[in-house]
Design a protein around this motif. Sequence first.
Motif, PDB file in Angstrom:
ATOM      1  N   ALA A 179       0.854  -1.184   0.000  1.00 20.47           N
ATOM      2  CA  ALA A 179       0.000   0.000   0.000  1.00 20.47           C
ATOM      3  C   ALA A 179       0.889   1.232   0.000  1.00 20.47           C
ATOM      4  O   ALA A 179       2.001   1.205   0.527  1.00 20.47           O
ATOM      5  CB  ALA A 179      -0.907   0.010   1.220  1.00 20.47           C
ATOM      6  N   ASP A 180       0.417   2.310  -0.607  1.00 24.74           N
ATOM      7  CA  ASP A 180       1.227   3.543  -0.620  1.00 24.74           C
ATOM      8  C   ASP A 180       0.428   4.755  -0.132  1.00 24.74           C
ATOM      9  O   ASP A 180       0.862   5.886  -0.336  1.00 24.74           O
ATOM     10  CB  ASP A 180       1.819   3.789  -2.010  1.00 24.74           C
ATOM     11  CG  ASP A 180       0.755   4.149  -3.027  1.00 24.74           C
ATOM     12  OD1 ASP A 180      -0.441   4.108  -2.686  1.00 24.74           O
ATOM     13  OD2 ASP A 180       1.125   4.473  -4.170  1.00 24.74           O
ATOM     14  N   GLY A 181      -0.714   4.518   0.495  1.00 25.18           N
ATOM     15  CA  GLY A 181      -1.502   5.650   0.997  1.00 25.18           C
ATOM     16  C   GLY A 181      -2.668   5.996   0.085  1.00 25.18           C
ATOM     17  O   GLY A 181      -3.672   6.545   0.528  1.00 25.18           O
ATOM     18  N   VAL A 182      -2.546   5.691  -1.211  1.00 26.17           N
ATOM     19  CA  VAL A 182      -3.631   5.974  -2.156  1.00 26.17           C
ATOM     20  C   VAL A 182      -4.235   4.672  -2.674  1.00 26.17           C
ATOM     21  O   VAL A 182      -5.425   4.539  -2.866  1.00 26.17           O
ATOM     22  CB  VAL A 182      -3.115   6.817  -3.344  1.00 26.17           C
ATOM     23  CG1 VAL A 182      -4.191   6.999  -4.402  1.00 26.17           C
ATOM     24  CG2 VAL A 182      -2.615   8.165  -2.842  1.00 26.17           C
ATOM     25  N   ARG A 183      -3.388   3.678  -2.872  1.00 27.61           N
ATOM     26  CA  ARG A 183      -3.859   2.398  -3.387  1.00 27.61           C
ATOM     27  C   ARG A 183      -3.321   1.276  -2.502  1.00 27.61           C
ATOM     28  O   ARG A 183      -2.313   1.451  -1.804  1.00 27.61           O
ATOM     29  CB  ARG A 183      -3.407   2.202  -4.831  1.00 27.61           C
ATOM     30  CG  ARG A 183      -1.917   2.270  -4.928  1.00 27.61           C
ATOM     31  CD  ARG A 183      -1.421   2.340  -6.329  1.00 27.61           C
ATOM     32  NE  ARG A 183       0.026   2.540  -6.276  1.00 27.61           N
ATOM     33  CZ  ARG A 183       0.824   2.407  -7.297  1.00 27.61           C
ATOM     34  NH1 ARG A 183       0.351   2.062  -8.484  1.00 27.61           N
ATOM     35  NH2 ARG A 183       2.119   2.609  -7.164  1.00 27.61           N
ATOM     36  N   LEU A 184      -3.979   0.153  -2.573  1.00 30.35           N
ATOM     37  CA  LEU A 184      -3.599  -1.005  -1.753  1.00 30.35           C
ATOM     38  C   LEU A 184      -3.833  -2.251  -2.589  1.00 30.35           C
ATOM     39  O   LEU A 184      -4.821  -2.339  -3.337  1.00 30.35           O
ATOM     40  CB  LEU A 184      -4.462  -1.007  -0.492  1.00 30.35           C
ATOM     41  CG  LEU A 184      -4.341  -2.154   0.516  1.00 30.35           C
ATOM     42  CD1 LEU A 184      -4.742  -1.657   1.907  1.00 30.35           C
ATOM     43  CD2 LEU A 184      -5.194  -3.360   0.163  1.00 30.35           C
ATOM     44  N   ALA A 185      -2.902  -3.211  -2.506  1.00 28.65           N
ATOM     45  CA  ALA A 185      -3.076  -4.486  -3.209  1.00 28.65           C
ATOM     46  C   ALA A 185      -2.853  -5.597  -2.207  1.00 28.65           C
ATOM     47  O   ALA A 185      -1.893  -5.552  -1.431  1.00 28.65           O
ATOM     48  CB  ALA A 185      -2.064  -4.602  -4.355  1.00 28.65           C
ATOM     49  N   VAL A 186      -3.726  -6.587  -2.176  1.00 26.53           N
ATOM     50  CA  VAL A 186      -3.562  -7.686  -1.231  1.00 26.53           C
ATOM     51  C   VAL A 186      -3.898  -8.986  -1.943  1.00 26.53           C
ATOM     52  O   VAL A 186      -4.801  -9.046  -2.781  1.00 26.53           O
ATOM     53  CB  VAL A 186      -4.417  -7.457   0.045  1.00 26.53           C
ATOM     54  CG1 VAL A 186      -5.897  -7.320  -0.277  1.00 26.53           C
ATOM     55  CG2 VAL A 186      -4.204  -8.582   1.050  1.00 26.53           C
ATOM     56  N   ARG A 187      -3.118 -10.028  -1.656  1.00 28.93           N
ATOM     57  CA  ARG A 187      -3.329 -11.321  -2.284  1.00 28.93           C
ATOM     58  C   ARG A 187      -2.979 -12.395  -1.263  1.00 28.93           C
ATOM     59  O   ARG A 187      -1.951 -12.308  -0.584  1.00 28.93           O
ATOM     60  CB  ARG A 187      -2.420 -11.442  -3.515  1.00 28.93           C
ATOM     61  CG  ARG A 187      -2.173 -12.835  -4.020  1.00 28.93           C
ATOM     62  CD  ARG A 187      -3.242 -13.269  -5.019  1.00 28.93           C
ATOM     63  NE  ARG A 187      -3.363 -14.700  -5.110  1.00 28.93           N
ATOM     64  CZ  ARG A 187      -3.393 -15.410  -6.235  1.00 28.93           C
ATOM     65  NH1 ARG A 187      -3.301 -14.796  -7.397  1.00 28.93           N
ATOM     66  NH2 ARG A 187      -3.525 -16.703  -6.225  1.00 28.93           N
TER      67      ARG A 187
END
Lengths: 375, 375
Positions: A179-187
Amino acid sequence: MRISVSRETLYAAVQNVMKAVSSTCTIPILSGIKLTAHSNGLTLIASHMHMMIRHDIPLTDTEGIIAIHSTGCIVVPAKTFSDILRKFPSDQVKLDIAEHLVLTIRADSSVYRLCGMDPSDFPDMPEARADLLFNIPSPLLYRVIKQVAFAVSSSENRPVLTGVSCRLDAQGRLRFLAADGVRLAVRTIDLDISPVPVIHPIIIPGSNLLELAKLLRDEQGTTEIAFGESWAVFKTGHTMVYSALIDGTYPNVEHLIPISHTTELLVHSDAMIQAIERVMLLTDESQLLRFHAAGHHIKLTARTAQVGDVIEELNLANRTGADIELAFNGKHMRDILRSADSERTTLKFTGKLNPIVIEPSADPQSTYILTPIRT
Amino acid sequence: MRISVSRETLYAAVQNVMKAVSSTCTIPILSGIKLTAHSNGLTLIASHMHMMIRHDIPLTDTEGIIAIHSTGCIVVPAKTFSDILRKFPSDQVKLDIAEHLVLTIRADSSVYRLCGMDPSDFPDMPEARADLLFNIPSPLLYRVIKQVAFAVSSSENRPVLTGVSCRLDAQGRLRFLAADGVRLAVRTIDLDISPVPVIHPIIIPGSNLLELAKLLRDEQGTTEIAFGESWAVFKTGHTMVYSALIDGTYPNVEHLIPISHTTELLVHSDAMIQAIERVMLLTDESQLLRFHAAGHHIKLTARTAQVGDVIEELNLANRTGADIELAFNGKHMRDILRSADSERTTLKFTGKLNPIVIEPSADPQSTYILTPIRT
């Protein structure tokens, strides 16, 4: 040291380990590759401060590929060594340490003599005590990295956010999150281990995982993975990648993923990616793209003062809930849809300002969120 | 203006004229392409200070490719227009000037509106009074440019040397020559014209000829050429390239080509190019390469302090005269052998310090010289 080795094999090995050679590193020895000829074959090692790659060309399994006439060790400048092998005039390379710290590289019509460095100055391999050991198919690991690692932060302000958080739960599910504060990716992936050990979550630098992904691109086998206290180790084929871990505690961000929503859209991912790219030709540096879903259509619009504006219309594959109108960073949405790599994607909205949830139909185990831009 | 045109044709036309759009030009109007829809088709023009390219998409010969519904003229930003066409979602592009200085670009699902510039601010086409008019096959013109234009000087200290000198002699032979003080390339072609007109030699900027060569790469037809007082014009297919000429008098350099020699070597060009490239991996910035021909072999050697050295041996195809040992700029020799594009090449020497004469066996009408480096 005196050996003879196939040019193709040696060049491929050098390309593998060079992924750990930093072009900006100021420590001279780290611009080199350590070559060690031993009774079992040739080992190549390269390293920067946070990553080390080791590749073995073994005597067994590789009949005729390599012959070790005498053992020895030297560090050679990686770039020049690689350039020489790339253009080398023969299929067979003869390596020879004739004088102190000089490597001779020989073909029938060519003799290169390369000034080397002292291998005792080269950093040691990290200790490989493992808290968790498991195998996963290399194509799956490649896909997981591609789906998550792009979302790490590029800013060093909060170092933990430049890494991918890996956490094992009590059910043996391993979760990768960036995550970078604007977007998040989780798997999440299910590990087939029992009993499930209790391990501390670790944070692996995103850039190291992306280098690892390059090594895995065409691999069909299995990758052995070990998580230790300060290193994660990945072994695929004859290559081992050691990644240092990032110190610190990863923030708890999963609660940011909205669990309910007021609008749900199903889009054709490829058509949406292409439409976003066309519309982005007329965004300014903010990459702001306006999005309006009404009926069974999406309208994407952008405008740059003094250049022009654009409207794109897209058909929805399906839709439930209210109309929705908001704005987001077009590049971020494009990157998410690309990484998701799914024919169709579900977008879930809960109003103009709440995070958009993005779920690839092909992978129920991965989820993305993107925060809209307030306009 | 309201027209409909095939995306592929329009995009190719834009790519052609964009070779005259400078990315560094500070005059806004010159970052644009002038589009003129007239009763015979669509004309695209782009220009920087020293070059102008015009491409026509005619109504005739191109059935169904273009339809002109109403005429008109506008200047649109070249880069954005090209990007839009590259990613355009339809095979058919509808262009329309609906408001003052706004071009609408339309497909079924997309509408772009692009802010244009006033076409009356765009520079006029140069006058095309010709002192010499002739045709040559486009593949020959391509080859001549490739053989000569690489040798122009990259320094603006003596502007005439950044151009290719073109001179017509009384026998109707047209000579193209470029030189930069260290190397010289000259190529002659026979023009089939009579009577032969008397014209002043002209100097065409090398960079313009190299852009022209890009347009000619896959052309099989004929190029019409006109030399005027201040412009040279090249017409190939539907594209016209206007190049401004360089003012000044080209120095008399042909007397620098030695007419006798003491050693003559015949080399396999490809083997020599590859050997030079391998040896150059170990040259420093001077690109100095030592050359030693003895018996039926050449030895090429290079050395960089603290990096290493290399020796390459090559077989000669033939040799007459004395042994020779000298040094030259490896990159220059490689560029000459590449541009000559001949299976075999003759190298003629008259001592360590006199220019080397290089003659491609495939083209008796071209000659190169390279001045050795004093060591």
